[in-house]
Design a protein around this motif. Structure first.
Motif, PDB file in Angstrom:
ATOM      1  N   SER A 143     -27.395  60.667 -17.873  1.00 44.55           N
ATOM      2  CA  SER A 143     -28.295  60.712 -19.024  1.00 44.55           C
ATOM      3  C   SER A 143     -28.211  59.395 -19.785  1.00 44.55           C
ATOM      4  CB  SER A 143     -27.928  61.886 -19.942  1.00 44.55           C
ATOM      5  OG  SER A 143     -28.083  63.114 -19.272  1.00 44.55           O
ATOM      6  N   ALA A 144     -29.307  58.692 -19.820  1.00 40.12           N
ATOM      7  CA  ALA A 144     -29.343  57.345 -20.388  1.00 40.12           C
ATOM      8  C   ALA A 144     -30.795  56.896 -20.407  1.00 40.12           C
ATOM      9  CB  ALA A 144     -28.512  56.381 -19.543  1.00 40.12           C
ATOM     10  N   THR A 145     -31.011  55.716 -20.941  1.00 44.01           N
ATOM     11  CA  THR A 145     -32.330  55.088 -20.855  1.00 44.01           C
ATOM     12  C   THR A 145     -32.292  54.040 -19.755  1.00 44.01           C
ATOM     13  OG1 THR A 145     -32.782  55.447 -23.206  1.00 44.01           O
ATOM     14  CG2 THR A 145     -34.107  53.787 -22.084  1.00 44.01           C
ATOM     15  N   TYR A 146     -33.293  54.065 -18.908  1.00 41.24           N
ATOM     16  CA  TYR A 146     -33.362  53.145 -17.780  1.00 41.24           C
ATOM     17  C   TYR A 146     -34.537  52.179 -17.975  1.00 41.24           C
ATOM     18  CZ  TYR A 146     -30.012  56.244 -15.621  1.00 41.24           C
ATOM     19  OH  TYR A 146     -28.874  56.978 -15.366  1.00 41.24           O
ATOM     20  N   PHE A 147     -34.253  50.922 -17.726  1.00 43.12           N
ATOM     21  CA  PHE A 147     -35.286  49.892 -17.831  1.00 43.12           C
ATOM     22  C   PHE A 147     -35.463  49.202 -16.492  1.00 43.12           C
ATOM     23  CE2 PHE A 147     -35.965  49.755 -22.368  1.00 43.12           C
ATOM     24  CZ  PHE A 147     -34.764  50.159 -22.921  1.00 43.12           C
ATOM     25  N   CYS A 148     -36.696  49.123 -16.030  1.00 49.05           N
ATOM     26  CA  CYS A 148     -36.953  48.227 -14.919  1.00 49.05           C
ATOM     27  C   CYS A 148     -37.255  46.848 -15.496  1.00 49.05           C
ATOM     28  CB  CYS A 148     -38.103  48.725 -14.060  1.00 49.05           C
ATOM     29  SG  CYS A 148     -39.704  48.810 -14.892  1.00 49.05           S
ATOM     30  N   ALA A 149     -37.087  45.848 -14.681  1.00 53.54           N
ATOM     31  CA  ALA A 149     -37.357  44.488 -15.134  1.00 53.54           C
ATOM     32  C   ALA A 149     -37.801  43.663 -13.941  1.00 53.54           C
ATOM     33  CB  ALA A 149     -36.118  43.871 -15.785  1.00 53.54           C
ATOM     34  N   ALA A 150     -38.389  42.549 -14.256  1.00 54.28           N
ATOM     35  CA  ALA A 150     -38.798  41.605 -13.222  1.00 54.28           C
ATOM     36  C   ALA A 150     -38.515  40.215 -13.742  1.00 54.28           C
ATOM     37  CB  ALA A 150     -40.279  41.774 -12.897  1.00 54.28           C
ATOM     38  N   SER A 151     -38.152  39.343 -12.849  1.00 53.34           N
ATOM     39  CA  SER A 151     -37.830  37.994 -13.313  1.00 53.34           C
ATOM     40  C   SER A 151     -38.432  36.935 -12.406  1.00 53.34           C
ATOM     41  CB  SER A 151     -36.321  37.796 -13.427  1.00 53.34           C
ATOM     42  OG  SER A 151     -35.733  37.659 -12.163  1.00 53.34           O
ATOM     43  N   ILE A 152     -38.610  35.802 -13.012  1.00 57.02           N
ATOM     44  CA  ILE A 152     -39.067  34.612 -12.310  1.00 57.02           C
ATOM     45  C   ILE A 152     -38.048  33.529 -12.577  1.00 57.02           C
ATOM     46  CG2 ILE A 152     -40.886  32.875 -12.110  1.00 57.02           C
ATOM     47  CD1 ILE A 152     -42.775  34.865 -13.438  1.00 57.02           C
ATOM     48  N   TYR A 153     -37.592  32.895 -11.524  1.00 56.38           N
ATOM     49  CA  TYR A 153     -36.705  31.773 -11.733  1.00 56.38           C
ATOM     50  C   TYR A 153     -37.545  30.506 -11.819  1.00 56.38           C
ATOM     51  CZ  TYR A 153     -33.184  28.218 -11.301  1.00 56.38           C
ATOM     52  OH  TYR A 153     -32.404  27.116 -11.521  1.00 56.38           O
ATOM     53  N   SER A 154     -37.424  29.831 -12.958  1.00 55.50           N
ATOM     54  CA  SER A 154     -38.200  28.613 -13.154  1.00 55.50           C
ATOM     55  C   SER A 154     -37.330  27.631 -13.911  1.00 55.50           C
ATOM     56  CB  SER A 154     -39.471  28.926 -13.944  1.00 55.50           C
ATOM     57  OG  SER A 154     -39.120  29.314 -15.259  1.00 55.50           O
ATOM     58  N   ALA A 155     -37.938  26.548 -14.315  1.00 55.02           N
ATOM     59  CA  ALA A 155     -37.197  25.571 -15.113  1.00 55.02           C
ATOM     60  C   ALA A 155     -36.728  26.185 -16.418  1.00 55.02           C
ATOM     61  CB  ALA A 155     -38.078  24.356 -15.381  1.00 55.02           C
ATOM     62  N   ALA A 156     -37.372  27.290 -16.800  1.00 54.93           N
ATOM     63  CA  ALA A 156     -36.993  27.995 -18.029  1.00 54.93           C
ATOM     64  C   ALA A 156     -35.860  28.983 -17.783  1.00 54.93           C
ATOM     65  CB  ALA A 156     -38.204  28.720 -18.605  1.00 54.93           C
ATOM     66  N   GLY A 157     -35.340  28.979 -16.574  1.00 60.73           N
ATOM     67  CA  GLY A 157     -34.229  29.877 -16.311  1.00 60.73           C
ATOM     68  C   GLY A 157     -34.667  31.227 -15.804  1.00 60.73           C
ATOM     69  N   ASN A 158     -33.735  32.144 -15.787  1.00 56.88           N
ATOM     70  CA  ASN A 158     -33.971  33.476 -15.259  1.00 56.88           C
ATOM     71  C   ASN A 158     -34.545  34.358 -16.357  1.00 56.88           C
ATOM     72  OD1 ASN A 158     -33.909  35.881 -13.934  1.00 56.88           O
ATOM     73  ND2 ASN A 158     -31.695  36.086 -13.931  1.00 56.88           N
TER      74      ASN A 158
END
Lengths: 114, 114
Positions: free
Chosen positions: A85-100
């Protein structure tokens, strides 16, 4: 405008059941898809993650399914336990010059009933 | 113990009164980031830092400032807080800005601006 859409916002499952959380993304440049688990009063913690060249990843009772063509991915929690029992977050990332840079979905609050 | 710490954990303030939320990590991480968490919106990045003296805006930087004078510290500054900045704030760090580097989150700071 949310780039990562998550559903449902909440779900209730009986102990031993399967919890399924779905996410859809728009930006095809995303190249890493982590799921975070957050307990009340705590910060999010990495649960499991997948790269887009893999269709499924399993770690214990947690499985990510990834459909690149549909731009969708989901988290399955098998044999759900009250401790899940918790809150779940999906996420997506792009690695760029701005980092992760992580872009999060809106979160799903999961309640597992004993 | 490897961790990200934030202070204060809870803060109630009034509109216009400058405040600082501190963030510190003891893992020698290069990359640090601030997020705000609002119901239904997930976590949104405010600012991030690739290394000492290197900072940049995230998705929602308006009304916030940051500084990175030391590798371990990354304070978030609200020079003139407004009620729409009432939120739950998280600091996170990762070893580098690498695409798959895990981000470790602090315990959060709940801010209320009256």
């Amino acid at each position: 405008q949310q780039q990562v859409k998550q559903s449902p916002q909440s779900l209730i499952v009986q102990k031993g059941g399967i919890s399924i959380i779905n996410c859809a993304y728009e930006n095809t440049a995303f190249d890493y898809f982590p799921w975070y688990q957050q307990f009340p009063g705590k910060g999010p913690a990495l649960l499991i993650a997948i790269r887009p060249d893999v269709s499924e990843k399993k770690e214990g009772r947690f499985t990510i399914s990834f459909n690149k063509s549909a731009k969708q991915f989901s988290l399955h929690i098998m044999d759900s336990q009250p401790g899940d029992s918790a809150t779940y977050f999906c996420a997506a990332s792009i690695y760029s010059a701005a980092g992760n840079k992580l872009t999060f979905g809106g979160g799903t609050r999961v309640l597992v009933k004993p | 113990e490897a961790q990200v710490t934030q202070n204060p954990r809870y803060l109630i303030t009034v509109t216009g009164k400058k405040l600082t939320v501190t963030c510190s990590q003891n893992m020698n991480h290069e990359y640090m980031s601030w997020y705000r968490q609002d119901p239904g919106l997930g976590l949104r990045q405010i600012y991030y830092s690739m290394n000492v003296e290197v900072t940049d805006k995230g998705d929602v930087p308006e009304g916030y400032k940051v500084s990175r004078k030391e590798k371990r510290n990354f304070p978030l500054i609200l020079e003139s807080p407004s009620p729409n900045q009432t939120s739950l704030y998280f600091c996170a760090s990762s070893l580098s800005a690498g695409g798959t580097d895990t981000q470790y989150f602090g315990p959060g700071t709940r801010l209320t601006v009256l």
